[in-house]
Design a protein around this motif. Structure first.
Motif, PDB file in Angstrom:
ATOM      1  N   SER A  10       0.911  -1.187   0.072  1.00  0.00           N
ATOM      2  CA  SER A  10       0.018   0.059   0.012  1.00  0.00           C
ATOM      3  C   SER A  10       0.940   1.306  -0.177  1.00  0.00           C
ATOM      4  N   LEU A  11       0.442   2.313  -0.725  1.00  0.00           N
ATOM      5  CA  LEU A  11       1.045   3.729  -0.792  1.00  0.00           C
ATOM      6  C   LEU A  11      -0.003   4.647  -0.314  1.00  0.00           C
ATOM      7  N   VAL A  12       0.211   5.365   0.978  1.00  0.00           N
ATOM      8  CA  VAL A  12      -0.470   6.221   1.489  1.00  0.00           C
ATOM      9  C   VAL A  12      -0.235   7.503   1.143  1.00  0.00           C
ATOM     10  N   ILE A  13      -0.918   8.479   0.606  1.00  0.00           N
ATOM     11  CA  ILE A  13      -0.645   9.900   0.376  1.00  0.00           C
ATOM     12  C   ILE A  13      -1.602  10.670   0.874  1.00  0.00           C
ATOM     13  N   LEU A  26      -0.454  10.418  -9.586  1.00  0.00           N
ATOM     14  CA  LEU A  26      -0.958   9.176  -9.557  1.00  0.00           C
ATOM     15  C   LEU A  26      -0.197   8.612 -10.805  1.00  0.00           C
ATOM     16  N   ALA A  27       0.047   9.275 -11.935  1.00  0.00           N
ATOM     17  CA  ALA A  27       0.797   8.548 -13.015  1.00  0.00           C
ATOM     18  C   ALA A  27       2.208   8.052 -12.506  1.00  0.00           C
ATOM     19  N   ALA A  28       2.803   8.903 -11.729  1.00  0.00           N
ATOM     20  CA  ALA A  28       4.113   8.522 -11.434  1.00  0.00           C
ATOM     21  C   ALA A  28       4.286   7.548 -10.370  1.00  0.00           C
ATOM     22  N   VAL A  29       3.544   7.416  -9.343  1.00  0.00           N
ATOM     23  CA  VAL A  29       3.449   6.337  -8.110  1.00  0.00           C
ATOM     24  C   VAL A  29       2.890   4.994  -8.873  1.00  0.00           C
ATOM     25  N   THR A  30       1.845   4.964  -9.715  1.00  0.00           N
ATOM     26  CA  THR A  30       1.050   3.786 -10.297  1.00  0.00           C
ATOM     27  C   THR A  30       2.300   3.024 -11.147  1.00  0.00           C
ATOM     28  N   ALA A  31       3.079   4.003 -11.850  1.00  0.00           N
ATOM     29  CA  ALA A  31       3.913   3.406 -12.731  1.00  0.00           C
ATOM     30  C   ALA A  31       5.152   2.590 -11.866  1.00  0.00           C
ATOM     31  N   GLU A  32       5.538   3.275 -10.895  1.00  0.00           N
ATOM     32  CA  GLU A  32       6.630   2.569 -10.116  1.00  0.00           C
ATOM     33  C   GLU A  32       6.217   1.516  -9.249  1.00  0.00           C
ATOM     34  N   LEU A  33       4.878   1.526  -8.621  1.00  0.00           N
ATOM     35  CA  LEU A  33       4.393   0.485  -7.865  1.00  0.00           C
ATOM     36  C   LEU A  33       4.223  -0.889  -8.866  1.00  0.00           C
ATOM     37  N   SER A  34       3.654  -0.546 -10.199  1.00  0.00           N
ATOM     38  CA  SER A  34       3.291  -1.672 -10.904  1.00  0.00           C
ATOM     39  C   SER A  34       4.803  -2.352 -11.344  1.00  0.00           C
ATOM     40  N   VAL A  42      -2.770   2.217  -4.003  1.00  0.00           N
ATOM     41  CA  VAL A  42      -2.652   3.704  -3.738  1.00  0.00           C
ATOM     42  C   VAL A  42      -4.044   4.114  -2.950  1.00  0.00           C
ATOM     43  N   LEU A  43      -3.570   4.784  -1.732  1.00  0.00           N
ATOM     44  CA  LEU A  43      -4.835   5.389  -1.041  1.00  0.00           C
ATOM     45  C   LEU A  43      -4.903   7.045  -0.714  1.00  0.00           C
ATOM     46  N   ILE A  44      -5.332   7.634  -1.607  1.00  0.00           N
ATOM     47  CA  ILE A  44      -5.065   8.996  -1.454  1.00  0.00           C
ATOM     48  C   ILE A  44      -6.086   9.381  -0.492  1.00  0.00           C
ATOM     49  N   VAL A  45      -5.584  10.241   0.813  1.00  0.00           N
ATOM     50  CA  VAL A  45      -6.429  10.602   1.846  1.00  0.00           C
ATOM     51  C   VAL A  45      -6.616  12.094   1.721  1.00  0.00           C
ATOM     52  N   ASP A  46      -7.948  12.439   1.560  1.00  0.00           N
ATOM     53  CA  ASP A  46      -8.478  13.875   1.194  1.00  0.00           C
ATOM     54  C   ASP A  46      -8.493  14.573   2.595  1.00  0.00           C
ATOM     55  N   ASP A  47      -7.590  15.327   3.011  1.00  0.00           N
ATOM     56  CA  ASP A  47      -7.668  16.132   4.146  1.00  0.00           C
ATOM     57  C   ASP A  47      -8.762  17.348   4.083  1.00  0.00           C
ATOM     58  N   GLY A  48      -9.913  16.979   3.763  1.00  0.00           N
ATOM     59  CA  GLY A  48     -10.997  18.168   3.740  1.00  0.00           C
ATOM     60  C   GLY A  48     -10.612  19.316   2.592  1.00  0.00           C
ATOM     61  N   SER A  49     -10.194  18.707   1.529  1.00  0.00           N
ATOM     62  CA  SER A  49      -9.873  19.709   0.394  1.00  0.00           C
ATOM     63  C   SER A  49     -11.238  20.384  -0.057  1.00  0.00           C
ATOM     64  N   THR A  50     -10.947  21.715  -0.539  1.00  0.00           N
ATOM     65  CA  THR A  50     -12.026  22.544  -1.032  1.00  0.00           C
ATOM     66  C   THR A  50     -12.036  22.749  -2.549  1.00  0.00           C
ATOM     67  N   GLY A 102      10.858  11.630  -4.593  1.00  0.00           N
ATOM     68  CA  GLY A 102      10.790  10.913  -5.823  1.00  0.00           C
ATOM     69  C   GLY A 102      10.019   9.543  -5.560  1.00  0.00           C
ATOM     70  N   THR A 103      10.067   8.517  -6.636  1.00  0.00           N
ATOM     71  CA  THR A 103       9.544   7.196  -6.477  1.00  0.00           C
ATOM     72  C   THR A 103      10.644   6.047  -6.402  1.00  0.00           C
ATOM     73  N   ALA A 104      11.730   6.552  -6.805  1.00  0.00           N
ATOM     74  CA  ALA A 104      12.706   5.243  -6.750  1.00  0.00           C
ATOM     75  C   ALA A 104      12.998   4.956  -5.283  1.00  0.00           C
ATOM     76  N   VAL A 105      12.808   5.947  -4.355  1.00  0.00           N
ATOM     77  CA  VAL A 105      13.189   5.422  -3.026  1.00  0.00           C
ATOM     78  C   VAL A 105      12.008   4.425  -2.364  1.00  0.00           C
ATOM     79  N   PHE A 106      11.149   4.153  -3.061  1.00  0.00           N
ATOM     80  CA  PHE A 106       9.964   3.128  -2.703  1.00  0.00           C
ATOM     81  C   PHE A 106      10.737   1.747  -2.708  1.00  0.00           C
ATOM     82  N   ALA A 107      11.529   1.390  -3.746  1.00  0.00           N
ATOM     83  CA  ALA A 107      12.234   0.236  -3.805  1.00  0.00           C
ATOM     84  C   ALA A 107      13.340   0.211  -2.788  1.00  0.00           C
ATOM     85  N   ASP A 108      14.018   1.281  -2.328  1.00  0.00           N
ATOM     86  CA  ASP A 108      14.966   1.177  -1.463  1.00  0.00           C
ATOM     87  C   ASP A 108      14.379   1.082  -0.084  1.00  0.00           C
ATOM     88  N   LEU A 109      13.094   1.575   0.518  1.00  0.00           N
ATOM     89  CA  LEU A 109      12.422   1.270   1.628  1.00  0.00           C
ATOM     90  C   LEU A 109      12.106  -0.342   1.425  1.00  0.00           C
TER      91      LEU A 109
END
Length: 243
Positions: A10-13, A26-34, A42-50, A102-109
């Motif tokens: 899971s990726l929480v944003i 979303l385009a960047a993270v979905t490409a890396e996760l796939s 990918v879980l986008i958490v909307d913190d009360g956006s207007t 960036g997104t390359a750090v996902f693999a490092d984690l």
């Protein structure tokens, strides 16, 4: 790391009024996760956006992407906590909507979690020679001062405010079920709680690769964060003593 070795990821944003960048994010993270695994979300958490961010996320057309959140705005800490407690992955990563690291750090984690058996793997700008490259002077000073206060008050050796972290599922659920801070100091609460629970924390060097104007008001939010760390330190200690 082979795909057959991966458990669900899971990726929480956490996101607030990010309509200008959310589709690119979303385009960047979905490409890396796939690329890393077939089993991810990918879980986008909307913190009360207007703005219209929620509509854009809902309309992105990717079944791997979920939207959650609440109204009104409460703060980044609430958003991250919401996402962590709702995430379904065996490994849960968290990063900011601007993908500052960036997104390359996902693999490092993921690699660090897998190879060390750690409960958490977190980014550290202190461990990278380019960690604070191109930081505005005032933000750099505030970050350094906050880090010093954290080390003095808690003994934590981490770059607590670095916005990229990875958790094993059990660790994430245990930590965030205890956390209550809704503001920017939530990272401090997370790592104090992990330390109190004797969890193993690994660090990886990171640096900012995507710069944008910060939403943090350095003077106002720094003062609030300094105040919060005193409350958090006391609350975590009381919480652990009560167990």
């Amino acid at each position: 790391m082979g795909e057959t070795e991966m458990k669900k990821l899971s990726l929480v944003i956490p996101a607030y009024n990010e309509s200008k960048i959310i589709l690119d994010t979303l385009a960047a993270v979905t490409a890396e996760l796939s690329r890393l695994t077939e089993d991810w979300e990918v879980l986008i958490v909307d913190d009360g956006s207007t703005d219209d961010m929620a509509a854009l996320v809902k309309g992105c057309g990717d079944p791997h992407v979920r939207l959650t959140g609440y109204q009104p705005n409460h703060g980044k800490g609430r958003a991250v906590r919401t996402g962590m407690l709702e995430a379904e992955g065996e490994i849960i990563l968290c990063t900011d909507a601007d993908l500052a690291y960036g997104t390359a750090v996902f693999a490092d984690l993921l690699e660090r979690l897998e190879n060390t058996g750690a409960d958490l793997a977190i980014g550290s700008r202190r461990l990278s020679k380019d960690g604070y490259r191109d930081y505005p002077p005032l933000r750099l000073l505030a970050s350094k001062c906050f880090g010093l206060v954290v080390r003095v008050l808690s003994g934590l050796k981490y770059d607590t405010q670095c916005g990229i972290k990875g958790y094993r599922r059990e660790a994430a659920k245990r930590i965030f079920s205890q956390c209550t801070n809704d503001g920017f100091a939530f990272d401090f609460e997370v790592l104090m709680t992990a330390d109190a629970m004797k969890m193993k924390v690994e660090q990886i060097p990171v640096s900012i690769v995507n710069h944008r104007e910060s939403k943090v008001n350095v003077l106002r939010d720094s003062a609030r964060m300094f105040r919060d760390i005193f409350h958090i330190r006391r609350a975590v200690r009381r919480r652990m003593e009560g167990k």
